[in-house]
Design a protein around this motif. Structure first.
Motif, PDB file in Angstrom:
ATOM      1  N   ARG A   1     -15.291   8.600  30.513  1.00 37.67           N
ATOM      2  CA  ARG A   1     -14.254   9.001  31.471  1.00 37.67           C
ATOM      3  C   ARG A   1     -14.620  10.258  32.253  1.00 37.67           C
ATOM      4  O   ARG A   1     -14.014  10.548  33.267  1.00 37.67           O
ATOM      5  CB  ARG A   1     -12.914   9.172  30.766  1.00 37.67           C
ATOM      6  CG  ARG A   1     -12.281   7.840  30.417  1.00 37.67           C
ATOM      7  CD  ARG A   1     -10.868   8.017  29.899  1.00 37.67           C
ATOM      8  NE  ARG A   1     -10.284   6.750  29.501  1.00 37.67           N
ATOM      9  CZ  ARG A   1      -9.696   5.896  30.338  1.00 37.67           C
ATOM     10  NH1 ARG A   1      -9.625   6.179  31.628  1.00 37.67           N
ATOM     11  NH2 ARG A   1      -9.184   4.769  29.897  1.00 37.67           N
TER      12      ARG A   1
ATOM     13  N   GLN B   1      -8.416   7.336  22.412  1.00 35.22           N
ATOM     14  CA  GLN B   1      -9.701   7.231  23.113  1.00 35.22           C
ATOM     15  C   GLN B   1     -10.828   7.464  22.109  1.00 35.22           C
ATOM     16  O   GLN B   1     -10.842   8.465  21.402  1.00 35.22           O
ATOM     17  CB  GLN B   1      -9.810   8.276  24.219  1.00 35.22           C
ATOM     18  CG  GLN B   1      -8.925   8.022  25.405  1.00 35.22           C
ATOM     19  CD  GLN B   1      -9.165   9.040  26.510  1.00 35.22           C
ATOM     20  OE1 GLN B   1      -9.912   9.996  26.351  1.00 35.22           O
ATOM     21  NE2 GLN B   1      -8.529   8.822  27.630  1.00 35.22           N
TER      22      GLN B   1
ATOM     23  N   GLU C   1     -16.255   8.280  34.998  1.00 40.11           N
ATOM     24  CA  GLU C   1     -15.396   7.236  35.547  1.00 40.11           C
ATOM     25  C   GLU C   1     -13.980   7.396  34.968  1.00 40.11           C
ATOM     26  O   GLU C   1     -13.623   6.731  33.998  1.00 40.11           O
ATOM     27  CB  GLU C   1     -15.968   5.856  35.191  1.00 40.11           C
ATOM     28  CG  GLU C   1     -15.385   4.737  35.998  1.00 40.11           C
ATOM     29  CD  GLU C   1     -16.101   3.415  35.728  1.00 40.11           C
ATOM     30  OE1 GLU C   1     -15.447   2.379  35.906  1.00 40.11           O
ATOM     31  OE2 GLU C   1     -17.285   3.429  35.343  1.00 40.11           O
ATOM     32  N   PRO C   2     -13.170   8.297  35.574  1.00 40.43           N
ATOM     33  CA  PRO C   2     -11.839   8.592  35.025  1.00 40.43           C
ATOM     34  C   PRO C   2     -10.927   7.363  34.923  1.00 40.43           C
ATOM     35  O   PRO C   2     -10.122   7.274  34.009  1.00 40.43           O
ATOM     36  CB  PRO C   2     -11.258   9.616  35.994  1.00 40.43           C
ATOM     37  CG  PRO C   2     -12.435  10.205  36.694  1.00 40.43           C
ATOM     38  CD  PRO C   2     -13.478   9.134  36.734  1.00 40.43           C
ATOM     39  N   ASP C   3     -11.047   6.430  35.851  1.00 43.74           N
ATOM     40  CA  ASP C   3     -10.209   5.226  35.837  1.00 43.74           C
ATOM     41  C   ASP C   3     -10.959   4.064  35.195  1.00 43.74           C
ATOM     42  O   ASP C   3     -11.197   3.034  35.833  1.00 43.74           O
ATOM     43  CB  ASP C   3      -9.781   4.866  37.268  1.00 43.74           C
ATOM     44  CG  ASP C   3      -8.940   5.968  37.898  1.00 43.74           C
ATOM     45  OD1 ASP C   3      -8.145   6.589  37.165  1.00 43.74           O
ATOM     46  OD2 ASP C   3      -9.090   6.214  39.109  1.00 43.74           O
ATOM     47  N   LEU C   4     -11.284   4.205  33.951  1.00 43.88           N
ATOM     48  CA  LEU C   4     -12.038   3.191  33.227  1.00 43.88           C
ATOM     49  C   LEU C   4     -11.172   1.936  33.064  1.00 43.88           C
ATOM     50  O   LEU C   4     -10.048   2.013  32.574  1.00 43.88           O
ATOM     51  CB  LEU C   4     -12.428   3.745  31.857  1.00 43.88           C
ATOM     52  CG  LEU C   4     -13.555   3.085  31.099  1.00 43.88           C
ATOM     53  CD1 LEU C   4     -14.862   3.153  31.878  1.00 43.88           C
ATOM     54  CD2 LEU C   4     -13.727   3.763  29.751  1.00 43.88           C
ATOM     55  N   PRO C   5     -11.681   0.779  33.486  1.00 47.17           N
ATOM     56  CA  PRO C   5     -10.890  -0.460  33.360  1.00 47.17           C
ATOM     57  C   PRO C   5     -10.770  -0.888  31.893  1.00 47.17           C
ATOM     58  O   PRO C   5     -11.544  -0.441  31.039  1.00 47.17           O
ATOM     59  CB  PRO C   5     -11.697  -1.481  34.168  1.00 47.17           C
ATOM     60  CG  PRO C   5     -13.083  -0.947  34.202  1.00 47.17           C
ATOM     61  CD  PRO C   5     -12.979   0.549  34.124  1.00 47.17           C
TER      62      PRO C   5
END
Length: 185
Positions: A111, A103, A114-118
């Motif tokens: 993150r 990362q 937005e923890p579920d970053l596309p």
């Protein structure tokens, strides 16, 4: 009646150090002509040593030796002026190092919101981290040039004003680009 819980107070140490760091060029401009560079150099080394991570306290010896060396060579003011160069080099190192990790630095920050970053968000944050690396490289080079060749007033103007303005401009441009990309996706 229920009790109101107060949030723990913010630590004043890191906040004070941050403000001193931001105000460093102005402090140098005002205080070097009055008291000379040596007291500011000692203060800078002391503050830097205070904020070193626990496992890096041995670096304080290196910082102290570097400060002593600059003064012995008759360049104590250069030691005072080196702060923005050191900050930019440190940030460049941290951001560049993060590009070699799973990362990037900007992805870690993204993150948090937005923890579920596309996947396209991951690619975007990696690119933004690269942009910040270029910024820190260029800004550090300009800080070094002003430290070596500019008078104290010009050094202070660039490092205490123009550099912050450029940083804010990059933040604003990135925010606009991010909003545009979000609308498209």
């Amino acid at each position: 009646m229920h009790s109101l819980r107060r949030a723990p107070p913010l630590s004043r140490g890191p906040m004070l150090l941050g403000l001193l760091g931001l105000a460093w060029p102005l402090l140098a401009l005002l205080l070097v002509p009055l008291i000379g560079p040596w007291p500011l150099l000692v203060a800078a080394v002391a503050l830097a040593c205070w904020r070193l991570p626990a496992g890096r306290k041995h670096w304080s010896v290196l910082l102290g030796l570097a400060a002593l060396l600059t003064t012995q060579l008759g360049h104590a003011e250069l030691g005072v002026r080196a702060w923005p160069v050191i900050v930019n080099a440190t940030l460049l190192s941290v951001f560049a190092w993060s590009l070699r990790q799973p990362q990037s630095m900007i992805e870690r920050l993204a993150r948090r919101q937005e923890p579920d970053l596309p996947p396209h968000g991951v690619a975007y944050t990696r690119r933004v981290t690269q942009v910040w690396c270029v910024f820190f490289l260029c800004n550090g080079a300009a800080a070094l040039w002003t430290a070596l060749y500019a008078d104290l007033a010009t050094w202070s103007l660039y490092n205490g004003g123009i550099a912050y303005g450029l940083c804010a401009l990059l933040f604003a441009i990135e925010w606009c680009v991010r909003q545009r990309i979000r609308r498209r996706s």
